[in-house]
Design a protein around this motif. Sequence first.
Motif, PDB file in Angstrom:
ATOM      1  N   THR A  32       5.174   3.756  -3.090  1.00  0.00           N
ATOM      2  CA  THR A  32       4.538   4.307  -4.291  1.00  0.00           C
ATOM      3  C   THR A  32       3.942   3.194  -5.157  1.00  0.00           C
ATOM      4  OG1 THR A  32       6.100   6.144  -4.310  1.00  0.00           O
ATOM      5  CG2 THR A  32       4.966   5.679  -6.377  1.00  0.00           C
ATOM      6  N   ALA A  33       4.629   2.082  -5.240  1.00  0.00           N
ATOM      7  CA  ALA A  33       4.209   0.996  -6.132  1.00  0.00           C
ATOM      8  C   ALA A  33       2.908   0.358  -5.643  1.00  0.00           C
ATOM      9  CB  ALA A  33       5.317  -0.058  -6.203  1.00  0.00           C
ATOM     10  N   LYS A  34       2.151  -0.187  -6.581  1.00  0.00           N
ATOM     11  CA  LYS A  34       0.946  -0.949  -6.231  1.00  0.00           C
ATOM     12  C   LYS A  34       1.371  -2.391  -5.940  1.00  0.00           C
ATOM     13  CE  LYS A  34      -2.451   1.812  -8.708  1.00  0.00           C
ATOM     14  NZ  LYS A  34      -1.487   2.833  -9.206  1.00  0.00           N
ATOM     15  N   THR A  35       1.319  -2.751  -4.676  1.00  0.00           N
ATOM     16  CA  THR A  35       1.815  -4.061  -4.247  1.00  0.00           C
ATOM     17  C   THR A  35       0.760  -4.755  -3.382  1.00  0.00           C
ATOM     18  OG1 THR A  35       2.880  -2.951  -2.374  1.00  0.00           O
ATOM     19  CG2 THR A  35       4.248  -3.355  -4.313  1.00  0.00           C
ATOM     20  N   PRO A  36      -0.309  -5.246  -4.011  1.00  0.00           N
ATOM     21  CA  PRO A  36      -1.399  -5.834  -3.208  1.00  0.00           C
ATOM     22  C   PRO A  36      -0.961  -7.012  -2.343  1.00  0.00           C
ATOM     23  CG  PRO A  36      -1.670  -6.300  -5.566  1.00  0.00           C
ATOM     24  CD  PRO A  36      -0.584  -5.271  -5.450  1.00  0.00           C
ATOM     25  N   ASN A  37       0.034  -7.760  -2.803  1.00  0.00           N
ATOM     26  CA  ASN A  37       0.424  -8.943  -2.025  1.00  0.00           C
ATOM     27  C   ASN A  37       1.217  -8.568  -0.784  1.00  0.00           C
ATOM     28  OD1 ASN A  37      -0.681 -11.092  -3.788  1.00  0.00           O
ATOM     29  ND2 ASN A  37       0.639 -10.064  -5.281  1.00  0.00           N
ATOM     30  N   ILE A  38       2.137  -7.620  -0.944  1.00  0.00           N
ATOM     31  CA  ILE A  38       2.864  -7.144   0.240  1.00  0.00           C
ATOM     32  C   ILE A  38       1.903  -6.403   1.159  1.00  0.00           C
ATOM     33  CG2 ILE A  38       4.675  -5.566   1.034  1.00  0.00           C
ATOM     34  CD1 ILE A  38       6.253  -6.317  -1.493  1.00  0.00           C
ATOM     35  N   ASP A  39       0.981  -5.615   0.584  1.00  0.00           N
ATOM     36  CA  ASP A  39      -0.004  -4.902   1.409  1.00  0.00           C
ATOM     37  C   ASP A  39      -0.822  -5.880   2.251  1.00  0.00           C
ATOM     38  OD1 ASP A  39       0.928  -2.673   0.163  1.00  0.00           O
ATOM     39  OD2 ASP A  39      -0.872  -2.284  -1.025  1.00  0.00           O
ATOM     40  N   ALA A  40      -1.191  -7.013   1.652  1.00  0.00           N
ATOM     41  CA  ALA A  40      -1.975  -8.005   2.404  1.00  0.00           C
ATOM     42  C   ALA A  40      -1.185  -8.520   3.596  1.00  0.00           C
ATOM     43  CB  ALA A  40      -2.380  -9.155   1.489  1.00  0.00           C
ATOM     44  N   LEU A  41       0.122  -8.694   3.411  1.00  0.00           N
ATOM     45  CA  LEU A  41       0.950  -9.145   4.532  1.00  0.00           C
ATOM     46  C   LEU A  41       0.991  -8.097   5.644  1.00  0.00           C
ATOM     47  CD1 LEU A  41       3.994 -10.740   2.685  1.00  0.00           C
ATOM     48  CD2 LEU A  41       2.207 -11.933   3.962  1.00  0.00           C
ATOM     49  N   LEU A  42       0.888  -6.815   5.266  1.00  0.00           N
ATOM     50  CA  LEU A  42       0.973  -5.750   6.274  1.00  0.00           C
ATOM     51  C   LEU A  42      -0.225  -5.773   7.229  1.00  0.00           C
ATOM     52  CD1 LEU A  42       2.342  -2.705   4.213  1.00  0.00           C
ATOM     53  CD2 LEU A  42       3.599  -4.434   5.517  1.00  0.00           C
ATOM     54  N   ASN A  43      -1.343  -6.401   6.809  1.00  0.00           N
ATOM     55  CA  ASN A  43      -2.487  -6.528   7.720  1.00  0.00           C
ATOM     56  C   ASN A  43      -2.119  -7.283   8.987  1.00  0.00           C
ATOM     57  OD1 ASN A  43      -4.252  -5.200   6.005  1.00  0.00           O
ATOM     58  ND2 ASN A  43      -4.817  -7.075   4.919  1.00  0.00           N
TER      59      ASN A  43
END
Length: 407
Positions: free
Chosen positions: A41-52
């Motif tokens: 739910t949270a906006k986590t651009p840095n963790i999202d980038a790692l998910l790439n």
Amino acid sequence: MKNYFLLFSCMLIFVCTAFATQPRKVLVIGIDGTRADALQTAKTPNIDALLNNAFYTFDSWHLDITVSGPSWSSIMTGVYHQKHGVTNNSYSGSNYNNYPYFPTRAKEYKPNLYCVQIAEWAPMSDDVYNDGWNLKLKVPDGQGTPTENAAVTQLANPNLDVLFVYFDAVDLAGHSSGFNPANPSYIAAIENVDGHIGGILNALYARPNYANEDWLILITTDHGGIGTGHGGNTNQERHIWWIASGNNVSPRQLTNRPDPGSYQISGVNQSVRRQSPVQADVAVTALHHLLYDLNFKPDTVSKWNLDGISWLDSIYATSGTRNLKYNIAVEFFPNPSASSVQFTFPKALDQSTRFELLDMSGMVCRQEDLMPGAERFALSVAGLAKGAYLARFSSAEASATLKLMVE
Ligand SMILES: [Zn+2]
């Protein structure tokens, strides 16, 4: 003209050496008390980038006691409480001499590894022994910024091999106002920690030898929560998440993973448990990565008697990049650049190679497929925001990542 070429040659930055072996290093980031649904739910651009570049799941299940002491012990030792002995936050009864943290195990084979822990939570810093850290830093609890700053400082050390960074703020927010994705304070705490993770990742990418290192980044939590507490066996407390990210990781998300059960209820179904990574697998996968060149899997070492398994073969398997035979040698000029960058390959590419330019949030800003035989490649950076970018070349068997500046 001659002078121009001389200047050009002198300013070439030789980044990668063909046939070099990348030293394997591990960054473990622990975020206490973070439910899987709240992280999504949270906006986590840095963790999202790692998910790439991640092998990950939001369907990891807690198999043991949903309390920090026993859970972090499982994450760091690779065994559950029946072996590591920790059943509460006092760490009394710990059996770390027989089941130490994974850096201690790694040092049995590589005694010169340099390993650092940065923890906000006092019991972890004070009471955990035989953990293998060369340096153990206690930082203020729940603040984040001192934790990030300490991690940035440690990452500047070229000899660093293992870094564990632990954040407590999400758990503190859960205890004060509710472990719940609908609780804005709980979500804000996750987003705040994500910002600090961004700072830590920037320091990682800025390491002088980053292009020649193979970092595996493992991120997980110790438990979820229900109401303002945890320690029980509800799905809200047991449904957690598990991320392994790195430049050479084949992206893959495991979804809809079934619950294997818990040692606290009626036991764990071991075949279901192998359908998704769990806490004890963090230590074992990290150990496998650190000792990869020795050609054995830690979970097969009988004297260690580990409960966790290594996911390293799955993490790197799908594109075969784990069989990386060499780094792609790349030279580039100029850096920094305002308009265009010329990349040259001293050894022509022998396979089709994907080029991606990523900003520091992990967003792909430029992409191009290069053909076998290519010897050079020009990249326009006109129109890009000023700042640092990662240029990544990857083929089935080789890769290179370099940092370039746009001005
Ligand atoms: Zn807690």
